[in-house]
Design a protein around this motif. Structure first.
Motif, PDB file in Angstrom:
ATOM      1  N   ARG A 101       0.850  -1.192   0.000  1.00  0.00           N
ATOM      2  CA  ARG A 101       0.000   0.000   0.000  1.00  0.00           C
ATOM      3  C   ARG A 101       0.888   1.245   0.000  1.00  0.00           C
ATOM      4  NH1 ARG A 101      -5.000  -0.217   2.008  1.00  0.00           N
ATOM      5  NH2 ARG A 101      -4.610   1.474   3.514  1.00  0.00           N
ATOM      6  N   VAL A 102       0.705   2.091  -1.023  1.00  0.00           N
ATOM      7  CA  VAL A 102       1.587   3.234  -1.240  1.00  0.00           C
ATOM      8  C   VAL A 102       0.819   4.541  -1.118  1.00  0.00           C
ATOM      9  CG1 VAL A 102       3.211   4.345  -2.825  1.00  0.00           C
ATOM     10  CG2 VAL A 102       3.005   1.842  -2.805  1.00  0.00           C
ATOM     11  N   LEU A 103       1.399   5.494  -0.405  1.00  0.00           N
ATOM     12  CA  LEU A 103       0.866   6.855  -0.322  1.00  0.00           C
ATOM     13  C   LEU A 103       1.820   7.771  -1.074  1.00  0.00           C
ATOM     14  CD1 LEU A 103      -1.086   8.997   0.932  1.00  0.00           C
ATOM     15  CD2 LEU A 103       0.506   9.122   2.856  1.00  0.00           C
ATOM     16  N   LEU A 104       1.270   8.644  -1.923  1.00  0.00           N
ATOM     17  CA  LEU A 104       2.069   9.588  -2.702  1.00  0.00           C
ATOM     18  C   LEU A 104       2.027  10.959  -2.052  1.00  0.00           C
ATOM     19  CD1 LEU A 104       0.759   8.607  -6.259  1.00  0.00           C
ATOM     20  CD2 LEU A 104       2.773   7.709  -5.071  1.00  0.00           C
ATOM     21  N   ALA A 105       3.190  11.554  -1.823  1.00  0.00           N
ATOM     22  CA  ALA A 105       3.259  12.891  -1.233  1.00  0.00           C
ATOM     23  C   ALA A 105       4.138  13.769  -2.111  1.00  0.00           C
ATOM     24  CB  ALA A 105       3.813  12.828   0.188  1.00  0.00           C
ATOM     25  N   ASP A 106       3.504  14.600  -2.922  1.00  0.00           N
ATOM     26  CA  ASP A 106       4.214  15.484  -3.845  1.00  0.00           C
ATOM     27  C   ASP A 106       3.291  16.637  -4.189  1.00  0.00           C
ATOM     28  OD1 ASP A 106       5.358  16.544  -6.469  1.00  0.00           O
ATOM     29  OD2 ASP A 106       6.804  14.966  -6.012  1.00  0.00           O
ATOM     30  N   ASP A 107       3.826  17.849  -4.319  1.00  0.00           N
ATOM     31  CA  ASP A 107       2.978  19.002  -4.580  1.00  0.00           C
ATOM     32  C   ASP A 107       2.627  19.173  -6.054  1.00  0.00           C
ATOM     33  OD1 ASP A 107       5.587  19.660  -5.233  1.00  0.00           O
ATOM     34  OD2 ASP A 107       5.369  21.772  -4.696  1.00  0.00           O
ATOM     35  N   GLN A 108       3.109  18.282  -6.920  1.00  0.00           N
ATOM     36  CA  GLN A 108       2.810  18.370  -8.351  1.00  0.00           C
ATOM     37  C   GLN A 108       1.756  17.325  -8.730  1.00  0.00           C
ATOM     38  OE1 GLN A 108       6.310  18.742 -10.953  1.00  0.00           O
ATOM     39  NE2 GLN A 108       7.568  18.962  -9.118  1.00  0.00           N
ATOM     40  N   PRO A 109       0.521  17.746  -9.027  1.00  0.00           N
ATOM     41  CA  PRO A 109      -0.556  16.804  -9.351  1.00  0.00           C
ATOM     42  C   PRO A 109      -0.226  15.905 -10.544  1.00  0.00           C
ATOM     43  CG  PRO A 109      -1.425  19.010  -8.976  1.00  0.00           C
ATOM     44  CD  PRO A 109       0.061  19.145  -9.026  1.00  0.00           C
ATOM     45  N   LEU A 110       0.428  16.463 -11.561  1.00  0.00           N
ATOM     46  CA  LEU A 110       0.752  15.664 -12.736  1.00  0.00           C
ATOM     47  C   LEU A 110       1.707  14.531 -12.385  1.00  0.00           C
ATOM     48  CD1 LEU A 110       0.528  15.196 -15.759  1.00  0.00           C
ATOM     49  CD2 LEU A 110       2.398  16.846 -16.094  1.00  0.00           C
ATOM     50  N   LEU A 111       2.680  14.830 -11.548  1.00  0.00           N
ATOM     51  CA  LEU A 111       3.643  13.810 -11.138  1.00  0.00           C
ATOM     52  C   LEU A 111       2.959  12.739 -10.286  1.00  0.00           C
ATOM     53  CD1 LEU A 111       6.601  13.195 -11.552  1.00  0.00           C
ATOM     54  CD2 LEU A 111       7.122  14.455  -9.466  1.00  0.00           C
ATOM     55  N   ARG A 112       2.086  13.163  -9.382  1.00  0.00           N
ATOM     56  CA  ARG A 112       1.346  12.178  -8.574  1.00  0.00           C
ATOM     57  C   ARG A 112       0.513  11.277  -9.469  1.00  0.00           C
ATOM     58  NH1 ARG A 112      -0.267  16.654  -5.482  1.00  0.00           N
ATOM     59  NH2 ARG A 112      -2.458  16.235  -6.016  1.00  0.00           N
ATOM     60  N   GLU A 122      -0.523  17.105   5.050  1.00  0.00           N
ATOM     61  CA  GLU A 122      -1.536  16.182   4.522  1.00  0.00           C
ATOM     62  C   GLU A 122      -0.990  14.765   4.484  1.00  0.00           C
ATOM     63  OE1 GLU A 122      -4.722  15.902   0.797  1.00  0.00           O
ATOM     64  OE2 GLU A 122      -2.940  17.170   0.615  1.00  0.00           O
ATOM     65  N   ALA A 123       0.302  14.637   4.205  1.00  0.00           N
ATOM     66  CA  ALA A 123       0.925  13.311   4.188  1.00  0.00           C
ATOM     67  C   ALA A 123       0.860  12.662   5.560  1.00  0.00           C
ATOM     68  CB  ALA A 123       2.373  13.414   3.712  1.00  0.00           C
ATOM     69  N   VAL A 124       1.122  13.454   6.595  1.00  0.00           N
ATOM     70  CA  VAL A 124       1.062  12.934   7.960  1.00  0.00           C
ATOM     71  C   VAL A 124      -0.362  12.502   8.304  1.00  0.00           C
ATOM     72  CG1 VAL A 124       1.346  13.508  10.409  1.00  0.00           C
ATOM     73  CG2 VAL A 124       3.020  14.326   8.737  1.00  0.00           C
ATOM     74  N   GLU A 125      -1.338  13.335   7.978  1.00  0.00           N
ATOM     75  CA  GLU A 125      -2.734  13.031   8.298  1.00  0.00           C
ATOM     76  C   GLU A 125      -3.229  11.802   7.544  1.00  0.00           C
ATOM     77  OE1 GLU A 125      -4.637  16.671   7.298  1.00  0.00           O
ATOM     78  OE2 GLU A 125      -3.884  17.755   9.057  1.00  0.00           O
ATOM     79  N   LEU A 126      -2.891  11.710   6.251  1.00  0.00           N
ATOM     80  CA  LEU A 126      -3.318  10.548   5.465  1.00  0.00           C
ATOM     81  C   LEU A 126      -2.613   9.273   5.922  1.00  0.00           C
ATOM     82  CD1 LEU A 126      -3.600  11.940   1.813  1.00  0.00           C
ATOM     83  CD2 LEU A 126      -5.451  11.165   3.306  1.00  0.00           C
TER      84      LEU A 126
END
Length: 226
Positions: free
Chosen positions: A4-15, A39-43
């Motif tokens: 299970r992977v969470l993505l944390a990046d401020d670029q929507p296209l890259l995510r 948001e990464a911490v909360e998610l």
């Protein structure tokens, strides 16, 4: 078993690109996307991912601060952070390892390298990109840093001679296969020694085991190259 992977990046296209790539693998799935560190911490707390692909430079709470918060949370003991960034400097690598990251890759890596990296970190191994050379990592890891060592030096006495030997070799950047060949042991036996050393020293993964070894003088850095 699905990673299970969470993505944390401020670029929507890259995510979005990472999501398509990861979701195309049978053994992985994206369980959330964060646009900043907070948001990464909360998610992370709500989704309980196995791996977080974490960018360093994000607005507000950056990736290093988010990594520290996640790795300090006992409820997220099973979550590991893989730093993925364009800024692959020696200082960033050392800071990422100090706060608990399990791996570090530059964003220029190939898709195969990225997916292999996720699987490596999910398996409990440390991951450093080719640019994060051993000499530079050890040089920065041993510079003064705020806060106490990850494990008090007294805990090193709890290691058996073989566990200490395996820890030293792991801290030198050697894989389980390399260690097994050097000590004439099976890979399974080496893995067992590494796991026991991690447990005794309170290391959440192999990367922290390496940091502890350097912080407590079990391994000494190579001389700086000028």
């Amino acid at each position: 078993m699905t990673i299970r992977v969470l993505l944390a990046d401020d670029q929507p296209l890259l995510r979005g690109t990472f999501r398509l790539l990861i979701d195309s693998c049978e053994d992985m799935e994206v369980v959330g996307e964060a646009a900043d560190g907070q948001e990464a911490v909360e998610l992370s707390r709500s989704r309980q991912p196995d791996i977080i692909l974490m960018d360093i430079r994000m607005p507000g709470t950056d990736g290093l601060a988010a990594t520290a918060a996640i790795c300090d949370d006992p409820d997220l003991a099973g979550t590991r952070v893989l730093i993925l960034t364009m800024f692959e400097t020696e200082e960033y690598v050392a800071q990422a390892l100090r706060v608990g990251a399990s791996g570090f890759l530059g964003k220029y890596v190939t898709t195969d390298t990225l997916l292999a990296g996720i699987r490596t970190v999910a398996a409990g191994e440390a991951l450093l990109s080719p640019g994060a050379t051993q000499a530079l990592i050890t040089r920065f890891l041993t510079t003064p840093a705020s806060g106490p060592p990850l494990a008090p030096i007294e805990r090193l006495r709890d290691l058996t001679p073989r566990e200490q030997e395996v820890t030293v070799l792991a801290a030198q950047g050697k894989s389980n296969n390399d260690i097994a060949q050097e000590l004439v042991l099976s890979v399974l036996t080496v893995r067992t020694h590494v796991q026991r050393a991690m447990t005794k020293l309170g290391a959440r993964d192999r990367a922290q085991l390496v940091v502890i070894a350097y912080q407590n003088g079990l391994v000494h850095p190579y001389p700086p190259r000028f």
